[in-house]
Motif scaffolding. Structure first.
Motif, PDB file in Angstrom:
ATOM      1  N   ARG A 105       0.829  -1.215   0.000  1.00  0.00           N
ATOM      2  CA  ARG A 105       0.000   0.000   0.000  1.00  0.00           C
ATOM      3  C   ARG A 105       0.860   1.259   0.000  1.00  0.00           C
ATOM      4  N   GLU A 106       1.884   1.276   0.832  1.00  0.00           N
ATOM      5  CA  GLU A 106       2.768   2.440   0.866  1.00  0.00           C
ATOM      6  C   GLU A 106       3.618   2.550  -0.396  1.00  0.00           C
ATOM      7  N   LEU A 107       3.776   1.452  -1.104  1.00  0.00           N
ATOM      8  CA  LEU A 107       4.620   1.431  -2.301  1.00  0.00           C
ATOM      9  C   LEU A 107       3.826   1.559  -3.593  1.00  0.00           C
ATOM     10  N   SER A 108       2.519   1.743  -3.475  1.00  0.00           N
ATOM     11  CA  SER A 108       1.668   1.861  -4.662  1.00  0.00           C
ATOM     12  C   SER A 108       1.783   3.240  -5.288  1.00  0.00           C
ATOM     13  N   HIS A 109       1.384   3.303  -6.558  1.00  0.00           N
ATOM     14  CA  HIS A 109       1.401   4.552  -7.329  1.00  0.00           C
ATOM     15  C   HIS A 109       0.055   4.758  -7.996  1.00  0.00           C
ATOM     16  N   PRO A 110      -0.203   5.954  -8.509  1.00  0.00           N
ATOM     17  CA  PRO A 110      -1.443   6.169  -9.273  1.00  0.00           C
ATOM     18  C   PRO A 110      -1.597   5.175 -10.417  1.00  0.00           C
ATOM     19  N   GLU A 111      -0.487   4.691 -10.944  1.00  0.00           N
ATOM     20  CA  GLU A 111      -0.498   3.665 -11.985  1.00  0.00           C
ATOM     21  C   GLU A 111      -0.512   2.298 -11.300  1.00  0.00           C
ATOM     22  N   PRO A 112      -1.634   1.598 -11.246  1.00  0.00           N
ATOM     23  CA  PRO A 112      -1.670   0.301 -10.569  1.00  0.00           C
ATOM     24  C   PRO A 112      -0.754  -0.710 -11.259  1.00  0.00           C
ATOM     25  N   GLY A 113      -0.108  -1.534 -10.449  1.00  0.00           N
ATOM     26  CA  GLY A 113       0.672  -2.619 -11.010  1.00  0.00           C
ATOM     27  C   GLY A 113       2.148  -2.347 -11.178  1.00  0.00           C
ATOM     28  N   ILE A 114       2.606  -1.156 -10.812  1.00  0.00           N
ATOM     29  CA  ILE A 114       4.039  -0.884 -10.879  1.00  0.00           C
ATOM     30  C   ILE A 114       4.530  -0.512  -9.481  1.00  0.00           C
ATOM     31  N   TYR A 115       5.682  -1.028  -9.132  1.00  0.00           N
ATOM     32  CA  TYR A 115       6.238  -0.800  -7.802  1.00  0.00           C
ATOM     33  C   TYR A 115       7.740  -0.532  -7.909  1.00  0.00           C
ATOM     34  N   LEU A 116       8.211   0.432  -7.136  1.00  0.00           N
ATOM     35  CA  LEU A 116       9.641   0.650  -6.952  1.00  0.00           C
ATOM     36  C   LEU A 116      10.004   0.004  -5.622  1.00  0.00           C
ATOM     37  N   VAL A 117      11.012  -0.863  -5.620  1.00  0.00           N
ATOM     38  CA  VAL A 117      11.368  -1.584  -4.399  1.00  0.00           C
ATOM     39  C   VAL A 117      12.860  -1.472  -4.134  1.00  0.00           C
ATOM     40  N   GLY A 118      13.264  -1.935  -2.960  1.00  0.00           N
ATOM     41  CA  GLY A 118      14.668  -1.877  -2.602  1.00  0.00           C
ATOM     42  C   GLY A 118      15.138  -0.445  -2.432  1.00  0.00           C
ATOM     43  N   MET A 119      16.412  -0.221  -2.681  1.00  0.00           N
ATOM     44  CA  MET A 119      16.971   1.121  -2.520  1.00  0.00           C
ATOM     45  C   MET A 119      16.224   2.152  -3.355  1.00  0.00           C
ATOM     46  N   LYS A 120      15.755   1.769  -4.519  1.00  0.00           N
ATOM     47  CA  LYS A 120      15.077   2.738  -5.380  1.00  0.00           C
ATOM     48  C   LYS A 120      13.798   3.250  -4.740  1.00  0.00           C
ATOM     49  N   SER A 121      13.140   2.416  -3.953  1.00  0.00           N
ATOM     50  CA  SER A 121      11.899   2.852  -3.310  1.00  0.00           C
ATOM     51  C   SER A 121      12.156   3.972  -2.311  1.00  0.00           C
ATOM     52  N   TYR A 122      13.359   4.056  -1.782  1.00  0.00           N
ATOM     53  CA  TYR A 122      13.694   5.083  -0.799  1.00  0.00           C
ATOM     54  C   TYR A 122      14.133   6.399  -1.443  1.00  0.00           C
ATOM     55  N   GLY A 123      14.179   6.430  -2.767  1.00  0.00           N
ATOM     56  CA  GLY A 123      14.559   7.666  -3.433  1.00  0.00           C
ATOM     57  C   GLY A 123      15.927   8.129  -2.993  1.00  0.00           C
ATOM     58  N   ARG A 124      15.977   9.313  -2.393  1.00  0.00           N
ATOM     59  CA  ARG A 124      17.257   9.864  -1.932  1.00  0.00           C
ATOM     60  C   ARG A 124      17.524   9.613  -0.446  1.00  0.00           C
ATOM     61  N   ALA A 125      16.620   8.901   0.215  1.00  0.00           N
ATOM     62  CA  ALA A 125      16.838   8.597   1.627  1.00  0.00           C
ATOM     63  C   ALA A 125      17.877   7.492   1.758  1.00  0.00           C
ATOM     64  N   PRO A 126      18.836   7.615   2.668  1.00  0.00           N
ATOM     65  CA  PRO A 126      19.923   6.639   2.770  1.00  0.00           C
ATOM     66  C   PRO A 126      19.653   5.511   3.750  1.00  0.00           C
ATOM     67  N   THR A 127      18.509   5.517   4.411  1.00  0.00           N
ATOM     68  CA  THR A 127      18.294   4.631   5.554  1.00  0.00           C
ATOM     69  C   THR A 127      17.682   3.296   5.152  1.00  0.00           C
ATOM     70  N   PHE A 128      18.408   2.470   4.416  1.00  0.00           N
ATOM     71  CA  PHE A 128      17.834   1.239   3.881  1.00  0.00           C
ATOM     72  C   PHE A 128      18.626   0.007   4.313  1.00  0.00           C
ATOM     73  N   LEU A 129      17.907  -1.043   4.663  1.00  0.00           N
ATOM     74  CA  LEU A 129      18.509  -2.321   5.002  1.00  0.00           C
ATOM     75  C   LEU A 129      17.901  -3.417   4.126  1.00  0.00           C
ATOM     76  N   ALA A 130      18.679  -4.467   3.843  1.00  0.00           N
ATOM     77  CA  ALA A 130      18.224  -5.525   2.948  1.00  0.00           C
ATOM     78  C   ALA A 130      16.927  -6.158   3.419  1.00  0.00           C
ATOM     79  N   MET A 131      16.794  -6.371   4.728  1.00  0.00           N
ATOM     80  CA  MET A 131      15.591  -7.025   5.226  1.00  0.00           C
ATOM     81  C   MET A 131      14.338  -6.194   4.952  1.00  0.00           C
ATOM     82  N   THR A 132      14.492  -4.886   4.845  1.00  0.00           N
ATOM     83  CA  THR A 132      13.358  -4.034   4.468  1.00  0.00           C
ATOM     84  C   THR A 132      12.907  -4.370   3.059  1.00  0.00           C
ATOM     85  N   GLY A 133      13.862  -4.514   2.146  1.00  0.00           N
ATOM     86  CA  GLY A 133      13.528  -4.845   0.768  1.00  0.00           C
ATOM     87  C   GLY A 133      12.866  -6.203   0.645  1.00  0.00           C
ATOM     88  N   TYR A 134      13.315  -7.171   1.431  1.00  0.00           N
ATOM     89  CA  TYR A 134      12.719  -8.502   1.371  1.00  0.00           C
ATOM     90  C   TYR A 134      11.259  -8.472   1.827  1.00  0.00           C
TER      91      TYR A 134
END
Length: 463
Positions: free
Chosen positions: A354-383
């Protein structure tokens, strides 16, 4: 007749999040098609193969991937040890790609994603149309595939942020490219070491990657006289500058910050605070002079290492209707949860489809890309992200909405740790990251110095 449901889910990127997404799709009986721009799986991870993670093996493998690997005889390495990027790629990511087989297409660079027959301005019958993904192959030929959904796990590795404090390259930065690096250098490589040994190097950045560069340069300085670092900080030094230290529930991450502090305290690096780079000029000897927005000019340096973070490449998604935060370039619903001004890794609220959804249904940005310019990412978050998303694609809303994730608190996230000994900073065998005492790794040796008292509360890093 082929329907949209019969089409594969295209996964962009064969890195940790992309391969995990593919494993979850296979587990649910959905066919993935992985398009990897590099010549091998986990190409970005291989680029920093010399750097050791501050997360243990127990925190960097995905449960669905482990199930897929199990019939091959694969077993996860010691859960309490710290892999390097090379270990992660060779001992886990490559075997996972091998199991996925011809579902993984290498040297396939995605150039565009859209809806079939619909550019971004057309509303009519839009959501009923499959996605169309254009990509180029190694020989330069152009191809396209159709998809029921698209999971973009392409990461941010190819788009590092510049030295310029405005977010734009500093004046002269591009022309000085021969003296500037945007990655943590592998100083164990003789050719790379020769570039920095006996020289003065500016390190721009304040995260874990900058810590790693400072610590490794300090290591070289032990053996190579004249090796010195100038640490460029846009802000001043405060109590949080070096991360969580002994209070960090990821001991390796805390020790990394302490190692960077030791580089400064021991005279191997000088810290320049409140310096926002405006220009990079050459002096008469060809050395580089950094000029600040306040007019300050620093003494010349031989090399510059820019470690100011990364940003997502959104160019090939220009025909897709994305909902992105105007600051972080992360999904609108996710951005407030990961704002680095408010959150560390451990305070990020669990999130999923839900937090990763976009106005275009069916496309998702995940992993580091989902965080945009935020640096606070861990692998377990992506999983956890891809587990929730693949459940949503499969129509299992109950599972998709059941998002549970517990992350280790404090510290600086998004980079990798520095350990010559893979077991250094290892947990006490209980499966938790907070050991009774955390040893500071002395620069220049694999042996720890005297242990410091741990003031953190115990807690497990794995969800």
């Amino acid at each position: 007749m082929t329907t949209t449901a019969d089409l594969p889910v295209v996964v962009i990127g064969a890195g940790p999040a992309g391969l995990a997404a593919a494993a979850h799709l296979v587990e649910r009986g959905i066919e993935p098609l992985i398009l990897e721009a590099g010549p091998a799986a986990a190409s970005a991870v291989r680029d920093w193969s010399h750097v050791r993670l501050f997360s243990t093996w127990g925190e960097v493998t995905d449960p669905a991937a482990e199930k897929l690997l199990a019939p091959t005889g694969w077993t996860r390495p010691d859960a309490g040890r710290y892999p390097s990027g090379g270990d992660w790629a060779e001992q886990y990511l490559q075997p996972l790609a091998d199991v996925l087989g011809d579902r993984v297409h290498l040297s396939a660079t995605v150039t565009g994603v859209s809806r079939t027959g619909r550019d971004r301005i057309v509303d009519a019958d839009r959501e009923a149309q499959p996605f169309v993904v254009h990509f180029t192959s190694a020989d330069g030929s152009e191809e396209r595939v159709f998809a029921r959904a698209v999971i973009d796990a392409s990461g941010t590795w190819t788009t590092p942020s510049p030295a310029g404090a405005s977010g734009l390259p500093a004046l002269g930065e591009k022309t000085a490219a021969d003296r500037i690096a945007y990655r943590v250098p592998d100083l164990k490589d003789p050719a790379v070491r020769a570039r920095y040994a006996g020289r003065r190097t500016a390190v721009i950045g304040s995260g874990a990657s900058a810590f790693t560069a400072l610590a490794t340069l300090a290591d070289v300085a032990k053996d190579e006289p004249g090796t010195h670092a100038v640490w460029i900080l846009r802000r001043g030094i405060s109590g949080s500058t070096f991360g969580g230290g002994t209070a960090d529930q990821l001991p390796a991450r805390g020790a990394l910050g302490l190692a960077a502090k030791a580089a400064v305290d021991n005279g191997h690096a000088d810290a320049v605070t409140g310096f926002r780079t405006q220009a990079i000029e050459r002096d008469g000897d060809g050395r580089l002079v950094l000029v600040g927005e306040d007019g300050r000019r620093l003494d010349p340096v031989d090399e510059v290492i820019v470690l100011t973070g990364f940003r997502p490449d959104l160019s090939f998604l220009s025909e897709i209707r994305l909902g992105l935060d105007e600051r972080l370039q992360a999904p609108t619903e996710l951005a407030p949860l990961i704002d680095p001004n408010q959150h560390s890794c451990g305070t990020v609220y669990p999130h999923g489809h839900r937090e990763l959804s976009h106005p275009e249904p069916g496309i998702y940005l995940v992993g580091m890309k989902s965080y945009g310019r935020a640096p606070t990412f861990l692998a377990m978050t992506g999983y956890e992200q891809v587990r929730s998303i693949t459940a949503a694609i499969a129509g299992d809303t109950e599972s998709a909405d059941r998002v549970e994730l517990t992350l280790p608190e404090t510290g600086v996230c998004g980079g990798a740790g520095l350990f010559d000994d893979p077991a250094a900073g290892q947990a006490d065998g209980t499966g938790c990251c907070a050991a009774p005492a955390v040893a500071l790794v002395q620069i220049g040796t694999s042996l720890p110095v005297a242990a410091t008292e741990d003031t953190s509360s115990s807690g497990c890093c794995s969800a």
